[in-house]
Design an enzyme around this catalytic site. Structure first.
Site, PDB file in Angstrom:
ATOM      1  N   TYR A 150       0.844  -1.202   0.000  1.00  0.00           N
ATOM      2  CA  TYR A 150       0.000   0.000   0.000  1.00  0.00           C
ATOM      3  C   TYR A 150       0.882   1.256   0.000  1.00  0.00           C
ATOM      4  O   TYR A 150       0.695   2.172  -0.813  1.00  0.00           O
ATOM      5  CB  TYR A 150      -0.910  -0.040   1.224  1.00  0.00           C
ATOM      6  CG  TYR A 150      -1.853   1.135   1.351  1.00  0.00           C
ATOM      7  CD1 TYR A 150      -2.971   1.242   0.531  1.00  0.00           C
ATOM      8  CD2 TYR A 150      -1.638   2.131   2.306  1.00  0.00           C
ATOM      9  CE1 TYR A 150      -3.854   2.318   0.656  1.00  0.00           C
ATOM     10  CE2 TYR A 150      -2.513   3.200   2.439  1.00  0.00           C
ATOM     11  CZ  TYR A 150      -3.617   3.288   1.611  1.00  0.00           C
ATOM     12  OH  TYR A 150      -4.490   4.348   1.735  1.00  0.00           O
ATOM     13  N   LYS A 154       1.301   4.306  -2.892  1.00  0.00           N
ATOM     14  CA  LYS A 154       1.032   5.719  -2.623  1.00  0.00           C
ATOM     15  C   LYS A 154       2.288   6.567  -2.871  1.00  0.00           C
ATOM     16  O   LYS A 154       2.201   7.712  -3.324  1.00  0.00           O
ATOM     17  CB  LYS A 154       0.526   5.892  -1.189  1.00  0.00           C
ATOM     18  CG  LYS A 154      -0.828   5.220  -0.942  1.00  0.00           C
ATOM     19  CD  LYS A 154      -1.891   5.719  -1.890  1.00  0.00           C
ATOM     20  CE  LYS A 154      -3.287   5.230  -1.548  1.00  0.00           C
ATOM     21  NZ  LYS A 154      -4.329   5.735  -2.441  1.00  0.00           N
TER      22      LYS A 154
END
Ligand code: NAP
Length: 247
Positions: A150, A154
């Site tokens: 994750y 990002k």
């Protein structure tokens, strides 16, 4: 007609962004679930300009350009702003990672954005596009156990954002918004745990924020008030990432 395209518009932060923008901009709402997008339509009913729905599963990256191009052409639409809010969360130890799952999260969080931006920069739309905003996360700048993939997606969005900001200036501004922990369907499990909520209360100097705090920043970035801001990671986290207190 020119519209602002919001991915992830059927829930959480994306839905609130749609509510915030609907009075001043025509919108294209993107999501996988017609039911959830209907809920957003219900929220903006009566206070909105034109709203269009582009129902699409962004995991299917290879079909994005064809689907979006057909949708825009069929409805005679042009895109003046692109807000990439769709996101897939994954919390797992790195030893559990496998390429197929890694690709899925990168497809939704990053590669769908690159496909959409590439399409919007083609001749038919380029002169209309003025703003791109990626919804990133403070986890792009910091680490947390299990958030490896994750965080990587990002951070990738932020890298993309910076180069695009330079490449596309002065016509198009490109920025990221990095939210701290906000209660949405994605984080619901954590917010249901009173121990975690208590921990959040201690860690966030300004208290726990909500989706409106993020929508406000997006509204600002799209506005002329932000006309000299591009290539920035706008942290909206109630002070979480500058808090070095022990208690
Ligand atoms: N909540 C937080 O604490 C927090 C903190 C930092 C950053 N963020 C970021 O904020 C963004 C919005 O998340 P949220 O918190 O508002 O959670 P959310 O309500 O679960 O929103 C995620 C959105 O992504 C969309 N999405 C997921 N997979 C998709 C796919 N394959 N195709 C199309 N759309 C897809 C979902 O749409 P459908 O399910 O309708 O398809 C949903 O609307 C995400 O990028 C997230 O990483 C959230």
């Amino acid at each position: 007609m020119t519209c602002t395209l919001i991915t992830g518009a059927g829930s959480g932060i994306g839905q609130q962004i749609a509510v915030e923008l609907c009075g001043s901009r025509n919108l294209i709402l993107c999501g996988r679930s017609a039911d959830r997008l209907e809920e957003t339509l219900r929220l903006v009913h009566g206070k909105s300009k034109q709203i269009y729905i582009w129902e699409y599963d962004l995991e299917l990256v290879e079909g994005i350009k064809a689907s979006l191009e057909a949708f825009l052409t069929a409805n005679n639409l042009f895109v003046d702003g692109f807000i990439h809010c769709a996101g897939k969360m994954s919390v797992l130890h790195m030893r559990m990672a496998d390429y197929k799952n890694t690709l899925k999260i990168f497809n939704v969080n990053v590669f769908s954005a690159t496909e959409i931006v590439a399409l919007l920069l083609k001749k038919r739309n380029k002169e209309h596009l003025k703003n791109i905003v990626f919804i990133s996360a403070i986890l792009a700048q910091f680490g947390a156990k299990g958030h490896n993939l994750y965080s990587a997606t990002k951070a990738a969005l932020n890298g993309l954002m910076r180069s695009l900001a330079v490449e596309l200036a002065p016509e198009i501004r490109v920025n990221s918004v990095l939210p701290g922990g906000i209660r949405t369907p994605m984080s619901e499990a954590a917010f249901k745990d009173p121990v975690i909520v208590e921990k959040f209360r201690a860690e966030y100097p300004l208290g726990i924020g909500d989706t409106q705090d993020i929508a406000d920043m997006v509204y600002f970035l799209l506005s002329d008030k932000a006309k000299w801001i591009t290539g920035q990671e706008m942290v909206v986290d109630g002070g979480r990432t500058i808090n070095m207190s022990h208690k």
